[in-house]
Enzyme design. Structure first.
Site, PDB file in Angstrom:
ATOM      1  N   ASP A  14      24.906  -6.937  -0.876  1.00 42.71           N
ATOM      2  CA  ASP A  14      25.359  -7.884  -1.891  1.00 42.71           C
ATOM      3  C   ASP A  14      25.615  -9.203  -1.180  1.00 42.71           C
ATOM      4  O   ASP A  14      25.676  -9.268   0.047  1.00 42.71           O
ATOM      5  CB  ASP A  14      26.647  -7.369  -2.557  1.00 42.71           C
ATOM      6  CG  ASP A  14      27.156  -8.331  -3.621  1.00 42.71           C
ATOM      7  OD1 ASP A  14      26.332  -8.850  -4.401  1.00 42.71           O
ATOM      8  OD2 ASP A  14      28.364  -8.601  -3.668  1.00 42.71           O
ATOM      9  N   TYR A  46      25.822 -16.460  -4.051  1.00 45.45           N
ATOM     10  CA  TYR A  46      24.386 -16.628  -4.286  1.00 45.45           C
ATOM     11  C   TYR A  46      24.146 -17.165  -5.714  1.00 45.45           C
ATOM     12  O   TYR A  46      23.109 -17.767  -5.981  1.00 45.45           O
ATOM     13  CB  TYR A  46      23.658 -15.284  -4.192  1.00 45.45           C
ATOM     14  CG  TYR A  46      23.420 -14.714  -2.813  1.00 45.45           C
ATOM     15  CD1 TYR A  46      24.013 -15.247  -1.661  1.00 45.45           C
ATOM     16  CD2 TYR A  46      22.583 -13.605  -2.655  1.00 45.45           C
ATOM     17  CE1 TYR A  46      23.786 -14.674  -0.414  1.00 45.45           C
ATOM     18  CE2 TYR A  46      22.342 -13.042  -1.408  1.00 45.45           C
ATOM     19  CZ  TYR A  46      22.944 -13.578  -0.297  1.00 45.45           C
ATOM     20  OH  TYR A  46      22.708 -13.013   0.934  1.00 45.45           O
ATOM     21  N   GLY A  47      25.084 -16.874  -6.594  1.00 43.36           N
ATOM     22  CA  GLY A  47      24.851 -17.096  -8.022  1.00 43.36           C
ATOM     23  C   GLY A  47      24.662 -18.537  -8.436  1.00 43.36           C
ATOM     24  O   GLY A  47      24.141 -18.814  -9.521  1.00 43.36           O
ATOM     25  N   CYS A  77      23.537  -6.784  -5.761  1.00 44.60           N
ATOM     26  CA  CYS A  77      23.785  -8.124  -6.310  1.00 44.60           C
ATOM     27  C   CYS A  77      22.878  -8.365  -7.533  1.00 44.60           C
ATOM     28  O   CYS A  77      21.660  -8.225  -7.441  1.00 44.60           O
ATOM     29  CB  CYS A  77      23.479  -9.148  -5.228  1.00 44.60           C
ATOM     30  SG  CYS A  77      23.691 -10.855  -5.747  1.00 44.60           S
ATOM     31  N   ASN A  78      23.504  -8.738  -8.639  1.00 43.07           N
ATOM     32  CA  ASN A  78      22.715  -9.013  -9.853  1.00 43.07           C
ATOM     33  C   ASN A  78      21.791 -10.203  -9.649  1.00 43.07           C
ATOM     34  O   ASN A  78      20.652 -10.198 -10.112  1.00 43.07           O
ATOM     35  CB  ASN A  78      23.648  -9.321 -11.026  1.00 43.07           C
ATOM     36  CG  ASN A  78      24.225  -8.076 -11.647  1.00 43.07           C
ATOM     37  OD1 ASN A  78      23.713  -7.572 -12.633  1.00 43.07           O
ATOM     38  ND2 ASN A  78      25.273  -7.548 -11.038  1.00 43.07           N
ATOM     39  N   THR A 190      28.338  -8.392 -10.023  1.00 41.59           N
ATOM     40  CA  THR A 190      29.060  -7.350  -9.286  1.00 41.59           C
ATOM     41  C   THR A 190      30.580  -7.528  -9.300  1.00 41.59           C
ATOM     42  O   THR A 190      31.310  -6.564  -9.126  1.00 41.59           O
ATOM     43  CB  THR A 190      28.616  -7.362  -7.810  1.00 41.59           C
ATOM     44  OG1 THR A 190      28.693  -8.703  -7.342  1.00 41.59           O
ATOM     45  CG2 THR A 190      27.223  -6.834  -7.666  1.00 41.59           C
ATOM     46  N   HIS A 191      31.041  -8.761  -9.447  1.00 44.55           N
ATOM     47  CA  HIS A 191      32.488  -9.014  -9.377  1.00 44.55           C
ATOM     48  C   HIS A 191      33.222  -8.725 -10.684  1.00 44.55           C
ATOM     49  O   HIS A 191      34.420  -8.474 -10.673  1.00 44.55           O
ATOM     50  CB  HIS A 191      32.743 -10.477  -9.009  1.00 44.55           C
ATOM     51  CG  HIS A 191      32.497 -10.793  -7.571  1.00 44.55           C
ATOM     52  ND1 HIS A 191      31.260 -10.636  -6.990  1.00 44.55           N
ATOM     53  CD2 HIS A 191      33.320 -11.246  -6.606  1.00 44.55           C
ATOM     54  CE1 HIS A 191      31.348 -11.000  -5.720  1.00 44.55           C
ATOM     55  NE2 HIS A 191      32.585 -11.367  -5.465  1.00 44.55           N
TER      56      HIS A 191
HETATM   57  N1  DGL Z   1      26.892 -10.744  -6.253  1.00 50.39           N
HETATM   58  C1  DGL Z   1      26.706 -11.782  -7.235  1.00 50.39           C
HETATM   59  C2  DGL Z   1      26.042 -11.188  -8.481  1.00 50.39           C
HETATM   60  O1  DGL Z   1      26.196 -10.027  -8.788  1.00 50.39           O
HETATM   61  C3  DGL Z   1      28.010 -12.455  -7.616  1.00 50.39           C
HETATM   62  C4  DGL Z   1      28.605 -13.321  -6.535  1.00 50.39           C
HETATM   63  C5  DGL Z   1      27.681 -14.443  -6.095  1.00 50.39           C
HETATM   64  O2  DGL Z   1      27.505 -15.417  -6.864  1.00 50.39           O
HETATM   65  O3  DGL Z   1      27.173 -14.352  -5.002  1.00 50.39           O
HETATM   66  O4  DGL Z   1      25.347 -11.884  -9.174  1.00 50.39           O
END
Ligand code: DGL
Length: 275
Positions: A14, A46-47, A77-78, A190-191
């Site tokens: 993630d 990452y988002g 990670c989505n 994920t959060h």
């Molecule tokens: N892990 C990211 C997701 O599930 C959320 C946190 C991020 O923006 O990196 O999209």
């Protein structure tokens, strides 16, 4: 496929800590599996980044895990699942499972006739349209409405998951959907499962008391169980281990991982790695 491969670990990564909610669901569903978890804490979030950058980061994480002889790679990670899955599937020699398809399937199943499926996710996931495509591939009757909810990520990281502030933030993101007849709301990041109680409470006030809140983590663990079974890759009986790696601040990771994982891992060593 060699029989020994069954005992190999499952790689999971993630952008940071949030993917531990997926790791937790996998550990509950598949307790014999050993997980090697990589959190790219040096580059989270990452988002908010471009698809190009997310793909580059995802490649680095995946290669690091592939070097550990993993039998399957789970993209927790989505945002990465939304934009980088085709590239990872082409480049890696192991099966790759993302969280968007299982999450969308759970969302479609929970969406009552005559209502829409809502998705709360990062800007990158929303812009990719991945949930919209995944839902359309499963059902022609389910319409999807999406909302970016970026502030929920730092709130979850801070552990600020209940009370007036998270409730106001959730309300701000959900109010524009008030007249959209949302029957099920997918937590497409994920959060967000860490804020599940708040999102459910506010969601039912704003979107209606029948709202179903769906977390893709359980559905992903189920999809992983099926994949392992289908490919004869399930680990032999016995307790699975957990190996944690991060790209920055292992001390902080160890401190908050127990909360995300729902089990006490304060005694585990968290390795610092460079990608
Ligand atoms: N892990 C990211 C997701 O599930 C959320 C946190 C991020 O923006 O990196 O999209």
């Amino acid at each position: 496929m060699s029989a020994a491969r069954r005992s190999w670990p499952i790689g999971i990564f993630d952008s940071g800590l949030g993917g531990l909610t997926v790791a937790a669901a996998i550990r509950r569903r598949l307790p014999s599996e050993t997980l090697v978890y990589l959190g790219d804490t040096a580059r989270v979030p990452y988002g908010t980044r471009s698809a190009h950058t997310v793909i580059r980061y995802a490649r680095g994480c995946a290669r690091r895990l592939a070097s550990r002889d993993v039998k399957v790679l789970v993209v927790a990670c989505n945002t990465v699942s939304a934009v980088a899955l085709p590239m990872l599937r082409v480049e890696l020699d192991v099966p790759v499972l993302g969280v968007v398809a299982p999450g969308a399937a759970a969302g479609v199943a929970a969406t009552r006739r005559g209502s829409r499926m809502g998705v709360l996710a990062t800007a990158g996931t929303v812009a990719s349209g991945a949930y919209v495509r995944a839902a359309a591939a499963l059902s022609s009757r389910v319409e999807v409405v999406q909302r970016e909810a970026p502030l929920l990520v730092p709130l979850a990281e801070e552990g600020w998951v209940e009370g007036a502030v998270p409730a106001q933030v959730a309300a701000r993101y959900l109010e524009p959907l008030a007249s959209a007849r949302v029957g099920a709301l997918v937590l497409g990041c994920t959060h967000y499962p860490l804020l599940r109680n708040t999102i459910t409470e506010v969601g039912r006030q704003v979107l209606g008391p029948q709202l179903a809140v769906v977390d893709g983590a359980e559905a992903t663990a189920e999809a992983l169980a099926t994949l392992l079974e289908d490919r004869a890759l399930a680990a032999p009986e016995g307790p699975g281990d957990l190996d944690l790696m991060v790209t920055d601040r292992p001390d902080r990771f160890a401190e908050v991982a127990s909360r995300f994982l729902g089990e006490d891992v304060s005694g585990l060593d968290v390795a610092l790695v460079d990608l």
